[in-house]
Structures are given as C-alpha cells and as structure tokens.
Design an enzyme around this catalytic site. Structure first.
Site, PDB file in Angstrom:
ATOM      1  N   ARG A 298       0.835  -1.208   0.000  1.00 50.92           N
ATOM      2  CA  ARG A 298       0.000   0.000   0.000  1.00 50.92           C
ATOM      3  C   ARG A 298       0.869   1.258   0.000  1.00 50.92           C
ATOM      4  NH1 ARG A 298      -5.439   0.998   3.442  1.00 50.92           N
ATOM      5  NH2 ARG A 298      -4.191   1.318   5.292  1.00 50.92           N
TER       6      ARG A 298
ATOM      7  N   ARG B 103      -3.098  -4.155  14.288  1.00 51.67           N
ATOM      8  CA  ARG B 103      -4.364  -3.581  13.798  1.00 51.67           C
ATOM      9  C   ARG B 103      -5.364  -4.689  13.478  1.00 51.67           C
ATOM     10  NH1 ARG B 103      -3.024   0.284   9.041  1.00 51.67           N
ATOM     11  NH2 ARG B 103      -5.124   1.054   9.357  1.00 51.67           N
TER      12      ARG B 103
HETATM   13  P1  AMP Z   1      -7.746   4.032   8.971  1.00 51.11           P
HETATM   14  O1  AMP Z   1      -7.166   5.034   8.053  1.00 51.11           O
HETATM   15  O2  AMP Z   1      -9.256   3.986   8.922  1.00 51.11           O
HETATM   16  O3  AMP Z   1      -7.150   2.653   8.797  1.00 51.11           O
HETATM   17  O4  AMP Z   1      -7.390   4.503  10.456  1.00 51.11           O
HETATM   18  C1  AMP Z   1      -6.055   4.660  10.875  1.00 51.11           C
HETATM   19  C2  AMP Z   1      -5.981   4.713  12.388  1.00 51.11           C
HETATM   20  O5  AMP Z   1      -6.761   5.805  12.878  1.00 51.11           O
HETATM   21  C3  AMP Z   1      -6.557   3.478  13.099  1.00 51.11           C
HETATM   22  O6  AMP Z   1      -5.631   2.414  13.192  1.00 51.11           O
HETATM   23  C4  AMP Z   1      -6.879   4.088  14.480  1.00 51.11           C
HETATM   24  O7  AMP Z   1      -5.713   4.273  15.252  1.00 51.11           O
HETATM   25  C5  AMP Z   1      -7.405   5.473  14.102  1.00 51.11           C
HETATM   26  N1  AMP Z   1      -8.866   5.454  13.856  1.00 51.11           N
HETATM   27  C6  AMP Z   1      -9.515   5.694  12.677  1.00 51.11           C
HETATM   28  N2  AMP Z   1     -10.837   5.593  12.818  1.00 51.11           N
HETATM   29  C7  AMP Z   1     -11.056   5.261  14.116  1.00 51.11           C
HETATM   30  C8  AMP Z   1     -12.218   4.979  14.877  1.00 51.11           C
HETATM   31  N3  AMP Z   1     -13.451   5.020  14.333  1.00 51.11           N
HETATM   32  N4  AMP Z   1     -12.053   4.685  16.198  1.00 51.11           N
HETATM   33  C9  AMP Z   1     -10.831   4.655  16.770  1.00 51.11           C
HETATM   34  N5  AMP Z   1      -9.700   4.877  16.103  1.00 51.11           N
HETATM   35  C10 AMP Z   1      -9.793   5.188  14.787  1.00 51.11           C
END
Ligand code: AMP
Length: 211
Positions: A122, A166
């Site tokens: 990615r 994750r």
């Molecule tokens: P993403 O880009 O959606 O993969 O999000 C990246 C990181 O942001 C995640 O691994 C979390 O640390 C944080 N994050 C994003 N959305 C959320 C959410 N709804 N609740 C908690 N942490 C979030």
C-alpha cells in the site's frame, strides 16, 4: 443515505468509499483521514491521537464520536454520508444510533493473509490521503499521486508489525459490529478478495445501485 463501510484495515474501504461517493452523491467521512489531517495540523486532537495511531491502536471513543458529530452536522452531510472506518467499536455504533443511525452497513470481507499482503504494497498520498497498491491499484505514474501529484509514501501504521496489531484489534473490537448490524437487519456482505472493479460491482449490486 447513510452508509457504513465495515472491513479490516486494508480491505479496500477507502478506495470503494471514493467510488461510492459519486454514485450516492454523499460525502465520505473517513475518521482515519480526519485524524491524519489533525496530526498534520498539529491540533489538540492530532496530538492526542498520534500515539494510538502509530501503535495501531484505536483512538478513544469519546474523541472519535465528537469528531463525527461535528462532521455530520455540516451542511454537505444533510442528505447522507459514507462512513469509512467508523464505527469501529460497539460504543461508537451506539453513539451513531443515538444521532440518527445508518441506513445500511456493508462489510467488505478479505482474509487476514490477503490483508497482510496488501498492506505491504500500500502507498498513500500524504497530501490528499488517496491510497494505491503497487500491483492491484497502481498510480498512473509510479510513486506519484494521480489526484494531486504529491510523492506517495508508506504510512507508519502500514508497517508489518503494526498491521498485525491492527488486525488483532479489528477482530476483537470491530468485527462484533457485523453481528450488531445483522441484528438490525442492515448488514450487506460482499467478498473483497477480487480486483477493485470486481469488488465495486459486487457492492453496487448489494446496494442495488446501477453502475
Ligand atoms: P484508517 O485510516 O481507517 O485505517 O485509520 C487509521 C488509524 O486511525 C486506526 O488504526 C486508528 O488508530 C485510528 N482510527 C480511525 N478511525 C477510528 C475509529 N473510528 N475509532 C478509533 N480509532 C480510529
């Protein structure tokens, strides 16, 4: 329409959200992108979120819920929104239900082995946050964002050790939402192992959208 995209990190939620945005005429609310923008700005929210994100852990529910409430109150969300990466916990889903809920939750299903392979390839635009994959969804010019021309990079939380954490957190805290929305009769499930185009076609069919 308010649509939730569920799925493990790297399942393709961000890419599909972009494509659905045009079909549904609704803006994307990506909590991950909003948090990364807050970090780039150096805001209080960004400072609070960075450590959690770098370690692959979830940002506390109360910070996320107020961020989403603020976004949903904006005029462009008056006719709906596509949620990418929210809700990620039952507490977040309950909070969303408390402010009107969603019409449908679409789960994009990809195996852990495929997720790990995808995350290695990615690439993300640090400027506009568009994501690519070096083989499955490459930019037109290698290493350069199609949309804004910035040099693509690898997100810290896409590094192999962080990806495993994750995924663990996804199974523990986010996967229960599949049953949560099934119980509400709002769940649609699509396999996401194929190409971007194949998955988009399955999503459009599941949502009864003509492409
Ligand atoms: P993403 O880009 O959606 O993969 O999000 C990246 C990181 O942001 C995640 O691994 C979390 O640390 C944080 N994050 C994003 N959305 C959320 C959410 N709804 N609740 C908690 N942490 C979030």
């Amino acid at each position: 329409m308010k649509l939730i995209l569920l799925g493990a990190p790297g399942a393709g939620k961000g890419t599909q959200a972009e494509l659905l945005q045009k079909a549904l005429q609704a803006p994307v609310i990506s909590t991950g992108n909003l948090l990364r923008a807050a970090i780039a700005e150096g805001s209080k929210l960004g400072l609070a979120a960075k450590e959690y994100m770098d370690g692959g852990r979830l940002v506390p529910d109360e910070l996320i819920i107020s961020l989403v409430q603020e976004k949903l109150a904006a005029p462009e969300c008056a006719h709906g929104a596509i949620f990418d990466g929210f809700p990620r916990t039952v507490a977040q889903a309950e909070a969303l239900d408390g402010i009107g809920g969603a019409d449908a939750a679409l789960s994009i299903e990809v195996s852990d082995a495929e997720i790990e392979e995808r995350m290695c390839g990615r690439r993300t635009c640090p400027n506009c946050q568009t994501t690519y994959h070096i083989t499955h969804n490459p930019p037109r010019r290698e290493g350069v964002c199609d949309k804004c021309g910035a040099a693509l990079g690898i997100r810290k939380d896409d590094e192999p050790g962080v990806v495993k954490e994750r995924l663990r957190i996804y199974h523990e805290q986010t996967e229960p939402l599949i049953e949560y929305y099934r119980a509400q009769g709002k769940l649609r499930e699509v396999p996401g192992q194929g190409t971007v185009t194949e998955t988009t076609a399955l999503i459009f069919k599941a949502l009864s959208i003509c492409s």
